[in-house]
Write an enzyme that holds these catalytic residues in place. Structure first.
Site, PDB file in Angstrom:
ATOM      1  N   CYS A   1       0.836  -1.201   0.000  1.00 12.94           N
ATOM      2  CA  CYS A   1       0.000   0.000   0.000  1.00 12.94           C
ATOM      3  C   CYS A   1       0.877   1.261   0.000  1.00 12.94           C
ATOM      4  O   CYS A   1       1.540   1.553  -0.970  1.00 12.94           O
ATOM      5  CB  CYS A   1      -0.965  -0.062   1.189  1.00 12.94           C
TER       6      CYS A   1
ATOM      7  N   HIS B   1      -3.477  -5.723   1.091  1.00 14.33           N
ATOM      8  CA  HIS B   1      -2.818  -5.910   2.390  1.00 14.33           C
ATOM      9  C   HIS B   1      -2.758  -7.381   2.798  1.00 14.33           C
ATOM     10  O   HIS B   1      -3.653  -7.850   3.510  1.00 14.33           O
ATOM     11  CB  HIS B   1      -3.594  -5.153   3.472  1.00 14.33           C
TER      12      HIS B   1
ATOM     13  N   GLU C   1      -1.046  -8.665   5.056  1.00 13.52           N
ATOM     14  CA  GLU C   1      -0.926  -8.778   6.531  1.00 13.52           C
ATOM     15  C   GLU C   1      -2.287  -8.720   7.212  1.00 13.52           C
ATOM     16  O   GLU C   1      -2.415  -9.017   8.391  1.00 13.52           O
ATOM     17  CB  GLU C   1       0.018  -7.699   7.075  1.00 13.52           C
TER      18      GLU C   1
END
Lengths: 234, 90
Positions: free
Chosen positions: A86, A203, A205
Site C-alpha cells: 500500500c 494488504h 498482513e
C-alpha cells in the site's frame, strides 16, 4: 531470520505487519524508525501501509527521502528482498525502486474491502508458496492505488513476467468491475527487474488468520521465509 | 544576492486521466455551467528563496521539481520567477 518493519510518521500497518511476521516459525520481526540510518543486518525489509508524512505533496514522496530509505535502497540494490504494501508500494515507486506511479482511484473514493487478486507469477521470493493463477481474497484500503506507467514500461512489465498480482473476479476473470481503482492492466502488484523488490496495494498482513476472514495473505510471508531459509542470502 | 518569489505550477500530464478534474467538471455541469470542456486540477507551490539572479533561482527550482516537487511519471511543472528585493550585503 530477522525482518525489519519500517515505521514512518503516519505508518499505520506496521504493527499488523509485525504481527503477521510473528505468526511464522523462525521469524524475528524488528521495527526500524524512519530516522534510523542502519538496517542492522536484517534479512528482509517490509515497508508497511499508512499515510507516511500525512501523504503531503504526493503519497510516499517525502518518506522516500527519510534517512532509513538510503539504507533500504542500498539493501534493495544489493539484492535484499523488500516488500512495500500500500503506502509502502507508493514509497517504492517514488524512490525509483519500482517503475510507474499510483494515482488517485478512478472512482475518487477511498476503497476499503476485500478484493480478489490473481497470482500471475510464482517466480519471485514472495509468491513461490502460491500456484500460478491462484485467486486470493485480500483486503485493499487505499485512495491512491491506480497504477499508472508509460506504455513502454507496461509492455516491459508484461514481457518480463513482472506483474505479480492482478485484480480479478472470484473466478479469476479480468472484468472491469473487478478493478477497484482503475489500475492499468489490472495491476495490483509488481516486482523490479531483479525480482527482489515487490510493491502491492492489497494488504496480505490483514489476511493471515481465520478471524480476519481470510488466511490467503500468509502464503506471501511464507514464501519469503522459504526463500530466506533456502540460503539465498540477500 | 536577491530574494525571489518562485511559483511552481504542477499539473497532471496531458492525456493522463485526472479523476479530480473530472469530478469538478461534473459538478460545474450540474450547477448549470455548460460548455466547460475540460478541467484539470493541479497544485501551486509558492517558494521564497535567495539566489544570485533570476536564472539561478529558476535553475535551483527546476532541480527541486525533478527531485521532489513533481513526479516525472505523472506531472508537468511550470516555473515563474519574480524578484522581491535585493538582499543587503552585510
Amino acid at each position: 531470520m530477522r525482518i525489519a518493519v519500517i515505521t514512518f510518521p503516519g505508518s499505520n500497518c506496521d504493527h499488523d505487519c509485525y504481527r503477521a511476521l510473528k505468526l511464522l516459525d523462525g521469524v524475528e520481526p524488528e521495527f526500524r524508525w524512519h530516522r534510523d540510518t542502519d538496517l542492522g543486518g536484517v534479512d528482509a525489509v517490509l515497508l508497511p501501509g499508512g499515510f507516511s508524512y500525512g501523504d503531503y505533496l504526493r503519497a510516499g514522496a517525502i518518506a522516500r527521502f527519510s534517512p532509513i530509505m538510503e539504507a533500504v535502497k542500498a539493501f534493495a540494490l544489493d539484492g535484499g528482498p523488500v516488500v512495500g504494501i500500500c503506502n509502502g508500494f507508493q514509497v517504492l515507486c517514488e524512490s525509483g525502486l519500482l517503475p510507474g506511479a499510483l494515482l488517485r482511484n478512478e472512482s475518487l473514493r477511498f476503497q476499503s474491502y476485500p478484493v480478489h487478486i490473481r497470482v500471475e507469477t510464482t517466480a519471485t521470493p514472495f509468491t513461490s508458496h502460491y500456484r500460478k493463477g491462484q485467486v486470493l481474497r485480500i483486503p485493499i484500503a487505499h485512495g491512491e492505488g491506480n497504477y499508472h506507467a508509460p506504455p513502454e514500461v507496461l509492455a516491459e512489465l508484461e514481457g518480463d513476467d513482472r506483474i505479480v498480482f492482478r485484480y480479478c473476479t472470484p473466478d479469476a476473470g479480468l472484468a472491469p468491475e473487478a478493478n477497484p481503482n482503475g489500475s492499468a492492466h489490472h495491476i495490483a502488484g509488481i516486482v523490479n527487474e531483479a525480482r527482489n523488490v515487490l510493491g502491492m496495494m492489497p494488504h496480505p498482513e490483514r489476511a493471515v488468520e481465520e478471524l480476519l476472514g481470510s488466511t490467503d495473505g500468509l502464503g506471501l510471508f511464507q514464501s519469503l521465509v522459504n526463500h530466506l531459509s533456502a540460503g539465498a542470502t540477500p | 544576492m536577491s530574494r525571489f518569489k518562485v511559483e511552481v505550477r504542477v499539473t497532471p500530464r496531458p492525456g493522463l486521466l485526472d479523476p479530480q478534474g473530472k469530478a469538478v467538471q461534473h459538478a460545474l455541469d450540474s450547477l448549470g455551467y455548460e460548455g466547460v470542456d475540460s478541467v484539470r486540477v493541479g497544485k501551486l507551490l509558492v517558494l521564497e528563496l535567495e539566489a544570485d539572479d533570476a536564472a539561478a533561482a529558476r535553475a535551483r527550482t527546476e532541480e527541486m521539481c525533478r527531485k521532489l516537487l513533481a513526479n516525472p511519471v505523472t506531472e508537468d511543472f511550470l516555473i515563474e520567477v519574480s524578484e522581491l528585493a535585493p538582499v543587503e550585503a552585510e
